[in-house]
Design a protein around this motif. Structure first.
Motif, PDB file in Angstrom:
ATOM      1  N   PRO A  19     128.568 100.169  -9.214  1.00  6.84           N
ATOM      2  CA  PRO A  19     129.247  99.369 -10.237  1.00  6.84           C
ATOM      3  C   PRO A  19     130.549  99.993 -10.725  1.00  6.84           C
ATOM      4  CG  PRO A  19     127.157 100.241 -11.080  1.00  6.84           C
ATOM      5  CD  PRO A  19     127.223 100.580  -9.619  1.00  6.84           C
ATOM      6  N   GLY A  20     131.372  99.144 -11.303  1.00  2.00           N
ATOM      7  CA  GLY A  20     132.777  99.516 -11.464  1.00  2.00           C
ATOM      8  C   GLY A  20     133.272  99.955 -12.827  1.00  2.00           C
ATOM      9  N   PHE A  21     132.434 100.130 -13.860  1.00  2.00           N
ATOM     10  CA  PHE A  21     132.887 100.535 -15.200  1.00  2.00           C
ATOM     11  C   PHE A  21     133.993  99.627 -15.730  1.00  2.00           C
ATOM     12  CE2 PHE A  21     131.409 104.482 -13.219  1.00  2.00           C
ATOM     13  CZ  PHE A  21     130.466 104.884 -14.130  1.00  2.00           C
ATOM     14  N   ASN A  22     133.952  98.346 -15.361  1.00  2.00           N
ATOM     15  CA  ASN A  22     134.960  97.410 -15.870  1.00  2.00           C
ATOM     16  C   ASN A  22     136.377  97.662 -15.394  1.00  2.00           C
ATOM     17  OD1 ASN A  22     133.810  95.394 -17.217  1.00  2.00           O
ATOM     18  ND2 ASN A  22     133.756  96.434 -19.208  1.00  2.00           N
ATOM     19  N   VAL A  23     136.549  98.602 -14.471  1.00  2.00           N
ATOM     20  CA  VAL A  23     137.881  98.860 -13.907  1.00  2.00           C
ATOM     21  C   VAL A  23     137.753  98.644 -12.406  1.00  2.00           C
ATOM     22  CG1 VAL A  23     139.694 100.583 -13.558  1.00  2.00           C
ATOM     23  CG2 VAL A  23     138.362 100.615 -15.674  1.00  2.00           C
ATOM     24  N   SER A  24     138.657  97.839 -11.831  1.00  2.00           N
ATOM     25  CA  SER A  24     138.548  97.502 -10.419  1.00  2.00           C
ATOM     26  C   SER A  24     138.781  98.731  -9.536  1.00  2.00           C
ATOM     27  CB  SER A  24     139.577  96.428 -10.073  1.00  2.00           C
ATOM     28  OG  SER A  24     139.668  96.293  -8.677  1.00  2.00           O
ATOM     29  N   LYS A  25     137.906  98.848  -8.522  1.00  2.00           N
ATOM     30  CA  LYS A  25     138.103  99.951  -7.566  1.00  2.00           C
ATOM     31  C   LYS A  25     139.382  99.738  -6.765  1.00  2.00           C
ATOM     32  CE  LYS A  25     133.217 100.570  -7.258  1.00  2.00           C
ATOM     33  NZ  LYS A  25     132.077  99.860  -6.740  1.00  2.00           N
ATOM     34  N   ARG A  26     139.797  98.493  -6.679  1.00  2.00           N
ATOM     35  CA  ARG A  26     141.033  98.208  -5.940  1.00  2.00           C
ATOM     36  C   ARG A  26     142.262  98.724  -6.708  1.00  2.00           C
ATOM     37  NH1 ARG A  26     139.715  94.834  -1.480  1.00  2.00           N
ATOM     38  NH2 ARG A  26     141.904  94.278  -1.175  1.00  2.00           N
TER      39      ARG A  26
ATOM     40  N   GLN B 215     145.412  93.977  -8.601  1.00  2.00           N
ATOM     41  CA  GLN B 215     144.858  95.278  -8.983  1.00  2.00           C
ATOM     42  C   GLN B 215     145.547  96.404  -8.200  1.00  2.00           C
ATOM     43  OE1 GLN B 215     142.642  95.694 -11.399  1.00  2.00           O
ATOM     44  NE2 GLN B 215     141.891  93.627 -11.736  1.00  2.00           N
ATOM     45  N   GLU B 216     145.684  96.208  -6.887  1.00  2.00           N
ATOM     46  CA  GLU B 216     146.332  97.223  -6.055  1.00  2.00           C
ATOM     47  C   GLU B 216     147.784  97.411  -6.493  1.00  2.00           C
ATOM     48  OE1 GLU B 216     144.543  94.684  -5.235  1.00  2.00           O
ATOM     49  OE2 GLU B 216     143.518  94.895  -3.326  1.00  2.00           O
TER      50      GLU B 216
END
Ligand code: FMN
Length: 265
Positions: A220-227, A90-91
């Motif tokens: 929560p993340g809205f289906n998108v990774s915070k990373r 993800q990063e």
């Protein structure tokens, strides 16, 4: 490819998400070639890549639910693809994709990261995606309509797009009066990074030998990774650091830390 730091640093200031494009302004051949080249050449990690697609952009964005992410009349899009076997995929995709977005901005083009509201199966039918890979996000690319439509304005307000949290809410570690110049400038650039719904999920720990990025919020993340968002902030931070003459290396770290930018002594 080396990071063109002053070019991308200027682009950090200039970039903002645009979602409605001018159907009468196609992307010229030279700009398309430059975009394609940066997609192929800016690939600092083996597990993240970008692909420019100039056909069927409409069908990729069509049928979006609700207005957030409603992209209109984009002549092309870029897919950001990661190999899901990689622990920090993800990063890596966030970092790589933002390099492409900043180059597009420097070329005078407009973009908007789209993490949730696109059709990955259509993207996968237009480019080769292996069984280990996933298209984690895409961006439309083209020339935005000169003025924002009411619909676009609404989305900008929804993401409170121009608002960013002050550094005082995001930074810990060395007190501000002990920060060298590059730390100030790099944190300011990281603070301006785009994130899904403008959630700015990062914080920064300043040490004598570098800066660590951490995930700040457990919401929560809205289906998108915070990373993925944090990967974008990593690139902003490094672009500004290099522009200040300060080079370094990233070390990825376990959650809730993301990575440390360690300066070369
Ligand atoms: C990983 C990621 C995913 C995003 N997904 C969407 C999306 O699905 N739809 C959309 O309209 N905007 C999306 N955005 C754009 C954000 O809403 C926007 O970057 C944020 O509000 C900050 O505004 P700015 O980019 O103009 O600075 C996304 C941004 C990021 C970084």
């Amino acid at each position: 490819m080396d990071i063109p730091s002053s070019r991308w640093h200027l682009a950090i200031e200039k970039r903002r998400s645009r979602r409605h494009f001018d159907p009468n302004l196609p992307i010229g051949r030279a700009a398309l070639a430059a975009l394609d080249m940066v997609c192929n050449q800016f690939a600092p990690f083996p597990h993240a890549r970008s692909r420019l697609v100039t056909e069927s952009a409409k069908s990729v964005f069509k049928g979006i639910i609700g207005s957030y992410g409603k992209i209109k009349d984009a002549p092309a899009f870029i897919a950001f693809i990661g190999n899901m076997d990689a622990p920090f995929v993800q990063e890596e995709v966030g970092y790589t994709g933002e390099g492409i977005i900043l180059e597009a901005t420097a070329l005078g083009l407009n973009t908007c990261w789209v993490g949730g509201f696109f059709r990955p199966e259509i993207v996968a039918s237009l480019i080769e995606v292996s069984s280990k890979e996933r298209v984690l996000a895409i961006t439309p690319v083209g020339y935005a309509q000169e003025s924002e439509s009411w619909e676009e304005k609404l989305m900008t307000d929804f993401g409170r797009s121009r608002n960013r949290l002050p550094l005082s809410k995001l930074v810990r570690g060395l007190p501000r009066e002990r920060w060298p110049d590059w730390v100030n400038v790099s944190l300011e650039a990281a603070r301006l990074a785009p994130s899904a719904t403008n959630r700015q999920p990062w914080s920064f720990d300043v040490q004598d030998d570098g800066i660590t990025i951490l995930v700040r919020t457990m919401r929560p993340g809205f289906n998108v990774s915070k990373r993925l968002d944090c990967g974008i902030a990593m690139l902003h931070l490094e672009v500004a650091a290099i522009d200040c003459g300060c080079k370094g290396e990233w070390e990825f770290l376990p959650s809730p830390q993301v990575a440390k930018f360690k300066i070369r002594s």
